[in-house]
Scaffold this motif. Structure first.
Motif, PDB file in Angstrom:
ATOM      1  N   ASN A 198       0.777  -1.279  -0.077  1.00  0.00           N
ATOM      2  CA  ASN A 198      -0.043  -0.068  -0.104  1.00  0.00           C
ATOM      3  C   ASN A 198       0.778   1.042  -0.030  1.00  0.00           C
ATOM      4  N   LEU A 241      -6.783  -4.788  -1.710  1.00  0.00           N
ATOM      5  CA  LEU A 241      -7.500  -3.709  -1.426  1.00  0.00           C
ATOM      6  C   LEU A 241      -8.450  -4.214  -0.089  1.00  0.00           C
ATOM      7  N   ALA A 242      -8.879  -5.535  -0.445  1.00  0.00           N
ATOM      8  CA  ALA A 242      -9.963  -6.195   0.630  1.00  0.00           C
ATOM      9  C   ALA A 242      -8.884  -6.315   1.983  1.00  0.00           C
ATOM     10  N   ASN A 245      -8.728  -3.127   3.760  1.00  0.00           N
ATOM     11  CA  ASN A 245      -9.726  -2.790   4.177  1.00  0.00           C
ATOM     12  C   ASN A 245     -10.076  -3.377   5.608  1.00  0.00           C
ATOM     13  N   TYR A 248      -7.916  -1.531   7.803  1.00  0.00           N
ATOM     14  CA  TYR A 248      -8.185  -0.376   8.249  1.00  0.00           C
ATOM     15  C   TYR A 248      -9.728  -0.462   9.197  1.00  0.00           C
ATOM     16  N   ASP A 249     -10.391  -1.552   8.962  1.00  0.00           N
ATOM     17  CA  ASP A 249     -11.660  -1.382   9.686  1.00  0.00           C
ATOM     18  C   ASP A 249     -11.409  -2.188  11.178  1.00  0.00           C
ATOM     19  N   TYR A 256      -3.488   2.173   7.907  1.00  0.00           N
ATOM     20  CA  TYR A 256      -3.882   1.243   7.219  1.00  0.00           C
ATOM     21  C   TYR A 256      -4.930   1.765   6.009  1.00  0.00           C
ATOM     22  N   ARG A 257      -4.968   3.065   5.881  1.00  0.00           N
ATOM     23  CA  ARG A 257      -5.898   3.462   4.703  1.00  0.00           C
ATOM     24  C   ARG A 257      -5.458   2.962   3.517  1.00  0.00           C
ATOM     25  N   PRO A 258      -6.417   2.508   2.833  1.00  0.00           N
ATOM     26  CA  PRO A 258      -6.031   2.062   1.271  1.00  0.00           C
ATOM     27  C   PRO A 258      -5.789   3.441   0.594  1.00  0.00           C
ATOM     28  N   THR A 263      -7.532   1.607  -4.939  1.00  0.00           N
ATOM     29  CA  THR A 263      -9.084   1.707  -5.041  1.00  0.00           C
ATOM     30  C   THR A 263      -9.514   1.938  -6.497  1.00  0.00           C
TER      31      THR A 263
END
Length: 291
Positions: A198, A241-242, A245, A248-249, A256-258, A263
């Motif tokens: 990332n 990306l998954a 996420n 991040y979540d 950890y923000r994509p 995106t």
């Protein structure tokens, strides 16, 4: 727990590789998928990869033929219910994985161990939606499965010691090394690897370097066998990306923000090697950077 029969859900890149190593290790394997085409492609890939091992004299032709004879296929996921061990290797979406385990549940033997090849989803949460959280583990193989020596073993909060010890023995029987991980987002490998990828995408996004210079820098400057953007294309940008996420979540940390560029590529359907385009364009004779 004696494991002799293995059911594998998903005949894609990971599933057929998992079937490959289990059959070579002497297990009877049943491989299931939702389409006959996927099963046929999976079997063809296993055969091709075993042929390569024969050519390189890593296995004999007789060993290959014995292993191939131990693999059967089915379109009915419930057919694998009586297996001693089940490995779910379906798409990296929690709703799909949960639905698969729900469909299997009425057909399982009481002693069947359930595992998921998920690279990031909570094992505890998946296990809690089955009737046997104590006999549920994460069994995360690395890609390509026949080549990579590591398997992450992830215990959910309810996984019992007997299940853990059994799966340690299974991993050892495959000729692979287990790394035990706690059940936190992305476990060990992807917790470290995906933020690096990332960050490489951010480096591209911010114009610090182009695709080729970033990959060259990491290959020659850090002795990585593949550059991070090349590796992202190999993994699949949708999978990258998954996992970002999930991080991040699950950890609620902005580091950890994509990257928005990651995106955007996924939104365009540029998913890497499997779609023909990602950070490189693979439609010609040699890959060409897309930025």
């Amino acid at each position: 727990m004696g494991i002799k029969t293995v059911g594998i859900v998903g005949a894609g890149q990971m599933g057929n590789g998992i079937a490959h190593v289990f059959s070579l290790a002497g297990y009877d394997v049943t491989l299931t998928d939702i389409s006959q085409d996927s099963l046929d492609r999976g079997l063809a890939t296993i055969r091709k990869n075993m042929d390569r091992q024969v050519t390189k004299e890593k296995i004999t032709a007789e060993t290959r033929d014995d292993a191939m004879s131990r693999i059967r296929t089915t379109l009915q996921v419930t057919d694998i219910g009586p297996s001693d061990l089940i490995v779910e290797a379906a798409t990296e979406r929690e709703t799909i994985k949960t639905a698969i385990f729900e469909d299997l549940q009425p057909h399982l033997k009481p002693e069947t161990i359930l595992t998921s090849n998920t690279s990031s989803i909570s094992i505890t949460r998946l296990a809690s939606r089955t009737d046997r959280p104590e006999r549920f583990m994460g069994l995360h193989f690395m890609n390509p499965v026949p080549v990579m020596k590591l398997v992450e073993l992830i215990r959910g909060i309810a996984t019992d010691e007997e299940t853990y010890q059994t799966m340690l023995q299974v991993v050892d029987s495959l000729g692979k090394t287990a790394a035990s991980a706690e059940d936190f987002p992305a476990f060990i490998v992807n917790r470290i690897l995906l933020p690096m990828i990332n960050e490489a995408v951010y480096t591209l996004y911010e114009g610090v370097g182009n695709v080729r210079s970033i990959d060259t820098a990491l290959k020659l400057g850090a002795a990585h066998p593949m550059g991070p953007l090349e590796l992202a294309d190999f993994i699949g940008l949708d999978t990258c990306l998954a996992i970002m996420n999930v991080l991040y979540d699950g950890l609620a940390d902005t580091k950890y923000r994509p990257c928005p560029l990651l995106t955007k590529y996924v939104e365009a359907g540029w998913l890497g090697r499997k779609s023909g385009r990602g950070f490189y364009d693979y439609r010609g004779e040699t890959p060409v950077p897309t930025r």
